[in-house]
Design an enzyme around this catalytic site. Structure first.
Site, PDB file in Angstrom:
ATOM      1  N   HIS A 126       0.878  -1.172   0.000  1.00  0.00           N
ATOM      2  CA  HIS A 126       0.000   0.000   0.000  1.00  0.00           C
ATOM      3  C   HIS A 126       0.920   1.228   0.000  1.00  0.00           C
ATOM      4  O   HIS A 126       2.037   1.172   0.537  1.00  0.00           O
ATOM      5  CB  HIS A 126      -0.847  -0.047   1.277  1.00  0.00           C
ATOM      6  CG  HIS A 126      -1.899   1.023   1.396  1.00  0.00           C
ATOM      7  ND1 HIS A 126      -1.610   2.314   1.728  1.00  0.00           N
ATOM      8  CD2 HIS A 126      -3.241   0.963   1.233  1.00  0.00           C
ATOM      9  CE1 HIS A 126      -2.744   3.028   1.779  1.00  0.00           C
ATOM     10  NE2 HIS A 126      -3.746   2.218   1.475  1.00  0.00           N
TER      11      HIS A 126
ATOM     12  N   ASP B  65       3.230  -4.343   7.915  1.00  0.00           N
ATOM     13  CA  ASP B  65       1.972  -3.615   7.763  1.00  0.00           C
ATOM     14  C   ASP B  65       0.849  -4.638   7.921  1.00  0.00           C
ATOM     15  O   ASP B  65       0.581  -5.438   7.030  1.00  0.00           O
ATOM     16  CB  ASP B  65       1.949  -2.956   6.378  1.00  0.00           C
ATOM     17  CG  ASP B  65       0.597  -2.321   6.052  1.00  0.00           C
ATOM     18  OD1 ASP B  65      -0.357  -2.506   6.834  1.00  0.00           O
ATOM     19  OD2 ASP B  65       0.503  -1.668   4.998  1.00  0.00           O
TER      20      ASP B  65
ATOM     21  N   LYS C 276     -10.605  -0.697  10.512  1.00  0.00           N
ATOM     22  CA  LYS C 276     -10.762  -1.909   9.684  1.00  0.00           C
ATOM     23  C   LYS C 276     -11.118  -3.107  10.562  1.00  0.00           C
ATOM     24  O   LYS C 276     -11.172  -4.246  10.092  1.00  0.00           O
ATOM     25  CB  LYS C 276      -9.475  -2.194   8.914  1.00  0.00           C
ATOM     26  CG  LYS C 276      -9.124  -1.104   7.890  1.00  0.00           C
ATOM     27  CD  LYS C 276      -7.888  -1.480   7.112  1.00  0.00           C
ATOM     28  CE  LYS C 276      -7.251  -0.324   6.383  1.00  0.00           C
ATOM     29  NZ  LYS C 276      -8.036   0.204   5.268  1.00  0.00           N
TER      30      LYS C 276
ATOM     31  N   CYS D 132      -4.841   2.293  -3.675  1.00  0.00           N
ATOM     32  CA  CYS D 132      -3.617   2.860  -3.079  1.00  0.00           C
ATOM     33  C   CYS D 132      -2.445   1.900  -3.201  1.00  0.00           C
ATOM     34  O   CYS D 132      -1.595   1.806  -2.282  1.00  0.00           O
ATOM     35  CB  CYS D 132      -3.824   3.252  -1.618  1.00  0.00           C
ATOM     36  SG  CYS D 132      -5.083   4.486  -1.398  1.00  0.00           S
TER      37      CYS D 132
HETATM   38  N1  7TS Z   1      -1.798  -0.713   4.613  1.00  0.00           N
HETATM   39  C1  7TS Z   1      -2.729  -1.517   4.080  1.00  0.00           C
HETATM   40  C2  7TS Z   1      -2.371  -2.914   3.706  1.00  0.00           C
HETATM   41  C3  7TS Z   1      -4.024  -1.031   3.888  1.00  0.00           C
HETATM   42  O1  7TS Z   1      -4.946  -1.839   3.365  1.00  0.00           O
HETATM   43  C4  7TS Z   1      -4.333   0.301   4.246  1.00  0.00           C
HETATM   44  C5  7TS Z   1      -5.680   0.900   3.976  1.00  0.00           C
HETATM   45  C6  7TS Z   1      -3.331   1.070   4.830  1.00  0.00           C
HETATM   46  C7  7TS Z   1      -2.066   0.541   4.982  1.00  0.00           C
HETATM   47  C8  7TS Z   1      -3.584   2.457   5.312  1.00  0.00           C
HETATM   48  O2  7TS Z   1      -4.460   2.432   6.405  1.00  0.00           O
HETATM   49  P1  7TS Z   1      -5.023   3.774   7.028  1.00  0.00           P
HETATM   50  O3  7TS Z   1      -6.041   3.304   8.033  1.00  0.00           O
HETATM   51  O4  7TS Z   1      -3.892   4.481   7.669  1.00  0.00           O
HETATM   52  O5  7TS Z   1      -5.616   4.553   5.906  1.00  0.00           O
HETATM   53  N2  7TS Z   1      -6.345   0.313   2.897  1.00  0.00           N
HETATM   54  C9  7TS Z   1      -7.399   0.792   2.229  1.00  0.00           C
HETATM   55  C10 7TS Z   1      -8.000   0.095   1.190  1.00  0.00           C
HETATM   56  O6  7TS Z   1      -7.650  -1.015   0.794  1.00  0.00           O
HETATM   57  N3  7TS Z   1      -8.998   0.828   0.721  1.00  0.00           N
HETATM   58  O7  7TS Z   1      -9.083   1.967   1.400  1.00  0.00           O
HETATM   59  C11 7TS Z   1      -8.088   1.969   2.363  1.00  0.00           C
END
Ligand code: 7TS
Length: 415
Positions: free
Chosen positions: A132, A209, A235, A373
């Site tokens: 990501h 991650d 999540k 992303c």
């Molecule tokens: N790493 C992974 C694997 C993710 O799926 C996401 C968010 C992040 C980092 C970042 O997380 P945040 O809570 O700091 O934004 N993934 C997604 C997605 O798959 N669609 O929208 C956000």
């Protein structure tokens, strides 16, 4: 991830579990909502919503600073979540649980604080092709500032890491290996135990991650032996604006603060300021207190269902969905790794993912479309993006059947 118990105990009534999520009871565009965008953000159970409401109605005050009862009560409620998180991931010490605003913030904290102190010209940071952006860009920023270089572990046509590519690039120059546990774009579950052990043998630190792993499986940070592990509350049945960085105590103790301000200090003078103890050294300013309290309720809910049960139920639903989707003419699944979690990315012949997503939305189906992303993943497969169904334990077979019907309708619509 391999600790999953695949025998689903009959005692979990999944329809009762589903009924705890008020969002799922509504119609969207005149159709009952089918929510399959859990990878972007999961829904909150009534208990977590009520907990946040109760906090705002009766308990709100600033934390860690008031002698008055309300502030002490808010502090207790907020800090109770730390122990719940520690237990959930089996961290050894409470001080190893750093509150952040999410996975992105957690990774930026490590890249900035650890990187500033330890990265030098010629050092290498190893990430993978399936990261990501949150696990790419913070490393690029610190590489630019320190002269370190970013290197990339390649993946194969199934969306699996090529382990030879990892071993070829891992060397004494590697200071950090930053890899995703479960890919949000492909669903691949990576062999992180092997990666962590090999990196440690070369003296590198490892950040995992875990944004897409902790919500769906039993994660034990002591067993994994990762140096850092990052994830987001939103999540996993919690609210937005809150997340966790797990870090090994002895490493966190040596790292400089990430942001300065209230709460993270011991003593401030204009000549010299000293830092608070862990975990507060990394938690400057008034935090998202209500979100932290709500996340505690989210964790309680996950525990009441059981992470083993959740993992097994989601595997059952993913297998069901994969079976159904693979039978649709003109549908190609992107990401066919042997070990996959609850994400299914796919393409429809001759239909742009965004156009397909728009029709699915009109049918009440929420899926994500685009690059998720993870632009390097799309670049690898030479595609503009995918449609992505990401499944949670509160979905059911009916949701999958509705998705399949809506895909058939989308195909007809575009002729
Ligand atoms: N790493 C992974 C694997 C993710 O799926 C996401 C968010 C992040 C980092 C970042 O997380 P945040 O809570 O700091 O934004 N993934 C997604 C997605 O798959 N669609 O929208 C956000």
């Amino acid at each position: 991830m391999d600790k999953v118990n695949t025998d689903i105990p009959t005692k979990v009534n999944w329809e009762e579990v589903r009924a705890q999520f008020p969002v799922l009871r509504q119609k969207v565009n005149g159709k009952p909502l089918v929510y399959l965008d859990n990878g972007a953000s999961s829904q909150m159970p009534q208990s977590a919503i009520d907990r946040i409401d109760a906090y705002h109605s009766h308990e709100h005050a600033n934390v860690h600073r008031g002698i008055h009862s309300l502030s002490q009560h808010a502090t207790d409620a907020y800090e109770a979540t730390r122990e719940k998180v520690r237990k959930l991931i089996n961290a050894r010490y409470l001080e190893e649980i750093i509150y952040t605003t999410g996975t992105t913030d957690s990774i930026n904290l490590v890249a900035s604080s650890y990187g500033r102190k330890y990265f030098r010209e010629g050092d290498e940071i190893l990430v993978s092709e399936m990261e990501h952006h949150a696990n790419i860009v913070p490393w690029q920023l610190i590489a630019e500032q320190t002269g370190a270089r970013l290197k990339v572990i390649q993946m194969n046509e199934h969306g699996e890491l090529i382990m030879d590519s990892f071993y070829q690039q891992l060397s004494e120059k590697t200071k950090m290996v930053a890899v995703v546990h479960v890919s949000n774009a492909l669903g691949t579950i990576n062999p992180i135990e092997e990666i962590i052990n090999a990196a440690h043998e070369k003296g590198a630190k490892v950040l995992i991650d875990g944004a897409q792993a902790v919500p769906h499986s039993v994660v034990d940070v002591q067993e994994l032996n990762a140096d850092f592990y990052a994830f987001s509350a939103h999540k996993m049945c919690g609210p937005t604006g809150f997340g966790i960085l797990y870090g090994k105590k002895e490493i966190l103790e040596e790292m400089p603060p990430y942001r300065g301000g209230g709460d993270m200090i011991d003593k401030v003078t204009f000549e010299k300021t000293t830092w608070n103890d862990l975990p507060f050294k990394f938690e400057a300013g008034t935090p998202p207190i209500a979100a932290g309290v709500g996340f505690g309720a989210g964790i309680d809910f996950l525990n009441s269902v059981g992470m083993d049960n959740i993992a097994a139920r989601e595997q059952e639903l993913v297998d069901y969905a994969t079976g159904k989707l693979s039978k649709i003419d003109g549908l190609t699944i992107v990401g066919t790794a042997e070990h996959k979690a609850s994400v299914i990315s796919f393409l429809l012949d001759g239909i742009h993912p965004t156009d397909a997503g728009t029709i699915l939305d009109k049918e009440g189906i929420a899926v994500r479309t685009g690059h998720h992303c993870a632009q390097p993943v799309m670049e690898h497969f030479k595609i503009p993006g995918t449609l992505r169904a990401s499944i949670s334990f509160y979905n059911n077979e009916d949701d999958i059947d509705r998705l399949v019907e809506a895909i058939e309708y989308t195909k007809e619509f575009f002729g």
